[in-house]
Design an enzyme around this catalytic site. Structure first.
Site, PDB file in Angstrom:
ATOM      1  N   ASP A  48     -51.667 -30.325  38.694  1.00  0.00           N
ATOM      2  CA  ASP A  48     -51.387 -30.355  40.128  1.00  0.00           C
ATOM      3  C   ASP A  48     -52.393 -29.579  40.951  1.00  0.00           C
ATOM      4  O   ASP A  48     -52.199 -29.441  42.167  1.00  0.00           O
ATOM      5  CB  ASP A  48     -49.970 -29.799  40.394  1.00  0.00           C
ATOM      6  CG  ASP A  48     -49.864 -28.329  40.045  1.00  0.00           C
ATOM      7  OD1 ASP A  48     -50.408 -27.941  38.982  1.00  0.00           O
ATOM      8  OD2 ASP A  48     -49.273 -27.566  40.835  1.00  0.00           O
ATOM      9  N   CYS A  97     -63.077 -15.280  30.556  1.00  0.00           N
ATOM     10  CA  CYS A  97     -62.816 -16.052  29.338  1.00  0.00           C
ATOM     11  C   CYS A  97     -63.306 -17.483  29.542  1.00  0.00           C
ATOM     12  O   CYS A  97     -63.650 -17.870  30.661  1.00  0.00           O
ATOM     13  CB  CYS A  97     -61.315 -16.074  29.040  1.00  0.00           C
ATOM     14  SG  CYS A  97     -60.382 -16.974  30.305  1.00  0.00           S
ATOM     15  N   ASP A 130     -42.943 -25.008  39.975  1.00  0.00           N
ATOM     16  CA  ASP A 130     -43.754 -23.803  39.879  1.00  0.00           C
ATOM     17  C   ASP A 130     -43.020 -22.603  40.461  1.00  0.00           C
ATOM     18  O   ASP A 130     -42.811 -22.511  41.673  1.00  0.00           O
ATOM     19  CB  ASP A 130     -45.080 -24.022  40.625  1.00  0.00           C
ATOM     20  CG  ASP A 130     -46.052 -22.871  40.404  1.00  0.00           C
ATOM     21  OD1 ASP A 130     -45.741 -21.986  39.562  1.00  0.00           O
ATOM     22  OD2 ASP A 130     -47.108 -22.870  41.050  1.00  0.00           O
ATOM     23  N   ASP A 174     -50.419 -30.031  32.305  1.00  0.00           N
ATOM     24  CA  ASP A 174     -50.273 -28.714  32.906  1.00  0.00           C
ATOM     25  C   ASP A 174     -48.768 -28.408  32.940  1.00  0.00           C
ATOM     26  O   ASP A 174     -47.949 -29.324  32.938  1.00  0.00           O
ATOM     27  CB  ASP A 174     -50.875 -28.757  34.316  1.00  0.00           C
ATOM     28  CG  ASP A 174     -50.531 -27.524  35.099  1.00  0.00           C
ATOM     29  OD1 ASP A 174     -50.805 -26.421  34.595  1.00  0.00           O
ATOM     30  OD2 ASP A 174     -49.983 -27.659  36.211  1.00  0.00           O
ATOM     31  N   ASP A 214     -46.902 -25.612  35.088  1.00  0.00           N
ATOM     32  CA  ASP A 214     -46.277 -25.273  36.377  1.00  0.00           C
ATOM     33  C   ASP A 214     -46.722 -26.221  37.482  1.00  0.00           C
ATOM     34  O   ASP A 214     -47.915 -26.388  37.731  1.00  0.00           O
ATOM     35  CB  ASP A 214     -46.634 -23.825  36.755  1.00  0.00           C
ATOM     36  CG  ASP A 214     -46.124 -22.840  35.703  1.00  0.00           C
ATOM     37  OD1 ASP A 214     -45.033 -23.099  35.137  1.00  0.00           O
ATOM     38  OD2 ASP A 214     -46.824 -21.852  35.437  1.00  0.00           O
ATOM     39  N   ASN A 255     -52.358 -21.986  32.436  1.00  0.00           N
ATOM     40  CA  ASN A 255     -52.884 -20.665  32.808  1.00  0.00           C
ATOM     41  C   ASN A 255     -51.702 -19.738  33.057  1.00  0.00           C
ATOM     42  O   ASN A 255     -50.835 -20.076  33.872  1.00  0.00           O
ATOM     43  CB  ASN A 255     -53.671 -20.758  34.132  1.00  0.00           C
ATOM     44  CG  ASN A 255     -55.056 -21.347  33.962  1.00  0.00           C
ATOM     45  OD1 ASN A 255     -55.488 -21.622  32.841  1.00  0.00           O
ATOM     46  ND2 ASN A 255     -55.751 -21.520  35.075  1.00  0.00           N
TER      47      ASN A 255
HETATM   48 MG   LIG Z   1     -50.049 -26.147  37.781  1.00  0.00          MG
END
Ligand SMILES: [Mg+2]
Length: 490
Positions: A439, A410, A333, A325, A327, A368
């Site tokens: 996370d 989606c 993040d 992942d 962020d 994402n």
């Molecule tokens: Mg994340």
């Protein structure tokens, strides 16, 4: 008509010829395919009759070889035979009647193993170990499984590298899935082994598999698969006493040293006698058993300890690929960040990624970015941020960005599994052997639904619920990488 294929894993032992001759005599090859999995390291052609199908194994033990074999078959039933067995007359007719009317709840039929006794003398210690096969439950020397059940439980567990416990393991998993395994009437001959001294010592490696069995099936696994209680506790006492003798001598405790020495001697003598007494007691065997009885206790304890040490790695083998992942995992993040100057790596993250790279584990990033759908950032800004991340980390593999919002429906926005499956596929990795580090609960849920191993690295914004529900939690990215690379990590 019900179809039956035979699967024989082999390392090319000469006994295979006898089995193949008995198969030809019983005309088993006219009823279904006979698949021989050639598991020898050198690959000069194994000489096989024209009717046999040769499948090349990957030299990872009989569990992996049997999986190769049954995967190459499309028959309803798979009859597994070991290469040191021999079919008795009418074996095929009896197999057909053994499985003929079995209800769908029966997953397998076990053959009867018969070990011919030596003539004119009692069996040796090593021979008695082979004779034990006659009463062993679920022995793969002759067991016939429904292929549908093999598919359901994922076949043999390849974490068992030896011809030991892999047959009990699959049987327990099949029973756990609600099926029965029944005893058939067909009989198979199993020859007696020779080379007694080596085999007793070599068998001690099985202590490592016993550790794995206990971890996978709980404390009652021996009773469930009819495995006799071993001598490990007595071996531990004998070895501990032997190891403590020099310590007591150095400490000047001569009486204690004498007592410890007596415990060691008594333990060794009891073990030796237990192995010598039931046998032919020839001078050659007695000498061999005395010598190996000295070595057996510390060897068994050492193998057991090794089993404990390697257990984490065996339970969670190193993944073929790792998805990351962005962020909160790779970088701090900053919500909907569109500014490359705001990119700051998480503590220790760069070094952790470098270790994955050094270990040769391919990576990809799955992120994402709903800020694009919601108009907080543009796709170009996200791409600029991603480039900055790669400047700081070096190449991270392919990037997968989901630009959608919750409303878009989606299949790529985590917790949907689509983006992770695409990423694993792009790395040529089996999802079952791929890990996801992230996370949030969405990362873990996507991993679970894609069949990946998920490791959560919580930050201050990770919810307590998400931590409680994660199957694995590591304090940060370096700790997660430690966990994935196992003890051998550097
Ligand atoms: Mg994340």
């Amino acid at each position: 008509m019900t179809t039956i294929d035979v699967v024989i894993p082999t390392v090319g032992r000469s006994c295979l010829g006898r089995l193949l001759a008995s198969i030809e005599r019983e005309r088993v090859h006219e009823r279904g395919r006979v698949i021989v999995v050639d598991d020898r390291p050198g690959k000069t052609a194994l000489e096989l009759p024209a009717w046999a199908t040769r499948v090349v194994g990957r030299c990872a033990g009989p569990a992996a070889a049997r999986n190769r074999g049954w995967s190459a078959s499309d028959a309803d039933w798979i009859a597994f035979l070991d290469d040191d067995t021999e079919l008795t007359p009418a074996w095929l007719d009896q197999l057909e009647s053994d499985i003929g009317d079995l209800p769908a709840t029966v997953a397998a039929s076990q053959g009867r193993i018969m070990v011919p006794r030596p003539t004119g003398r009692k069996p040796t210690d090593a021979e008695r170990a082979v004779i034990g096969l006659e009463t062993a439950r679920y022995a793969s020397a002759d067991i016939c499984y429904r292929r549908s059940v093999l598919e359901l439980v994922g076949g043999f567990d390849e974490r068992f590298p030896r011809a030991y416990r892999e047959d009990s393991d699959i049987a327990l998993r099949v029973l756990d899935a609600g099926f029965d395994i029944v005893q058939g009437r067909r009989a198979t001959l199993h020859r007696l082994a020779d080379d007694p001294a080596r085999s007793a010592l070599r068998r001690q490696a099985g202590n490592r598999d016993d550790v794995l069995m206990a971890a996978l099936h709980g404390r009652g696994w021996r009773e469930r698969c009819g495995a006799p209680r071993g001598r490990l506790r007595r071996h531990l006492l004998t070895s501990a006493a032997a190891a403590a003798v020099p310590v007591a001598v150095v400490a000047g405790r001569r009486t204690l040293a004498g007592v410890l020495g007596a415990v060691w001697l008594a333990g060794t003598a009891e073990l030796a006698w237990a192995r010598i007494a039931p046998g032919p007691r020839t001078r050659r065997e007695v000498t061999g058993l005395l010598a190996t009885s000295l070595a057996l206790p510390p060897l068994a304890v050492g193998q057991y300890a090794r089993g404990l040490l390697e257990l984490p790695r065996r339970l969670h083998p190193r993944p073929d690929a790792v998805l990351l992942d962005r962020d909160g995992t790779l970088v701090v993040d900053v919500p909907h960040n569109g500014d490359p100057r705001e990119v700051r790596p998480m503590p220790g993250a760069q070094e952790a990624v470098a270790r994955l790279r050094r270990a040769g584990v391919p990576t990809a990033v799955v992120t994402n970015q709903s800020g694009i759908a919601r108009g907080f950032t543009t796709a170009d800004q996200v791409a600029a941020v991603n480039r900055r991340v790669e400047q700081l980390f070096g190449p991270l593999g392919p990037w997968f960005v989901c630009p959608h919002g919750d409303e878009d429906g989606c299949d790529c926005r985590k917790p949907e599994p689509g983006m992770l499956l695409t990423a694993a596929r792009s790395l040529g990795a089996d999802p079952a052997r791929t890990a996801m580090i992230g996370d949030t609960g969405a990362d873990m849920e996507a991993a679970r639904r894609a069949g990946l191993r998920g490791v959560l690295v919580p930050t201050a914004v990770t919810l307590a619920d998400e931590v409680a529900n994660a199957s694995e939690v590591a304090s940060d990215l370096p700790a997660a990488v430690d966990r994935l690379l196992g003890a051998a990590a550097t």
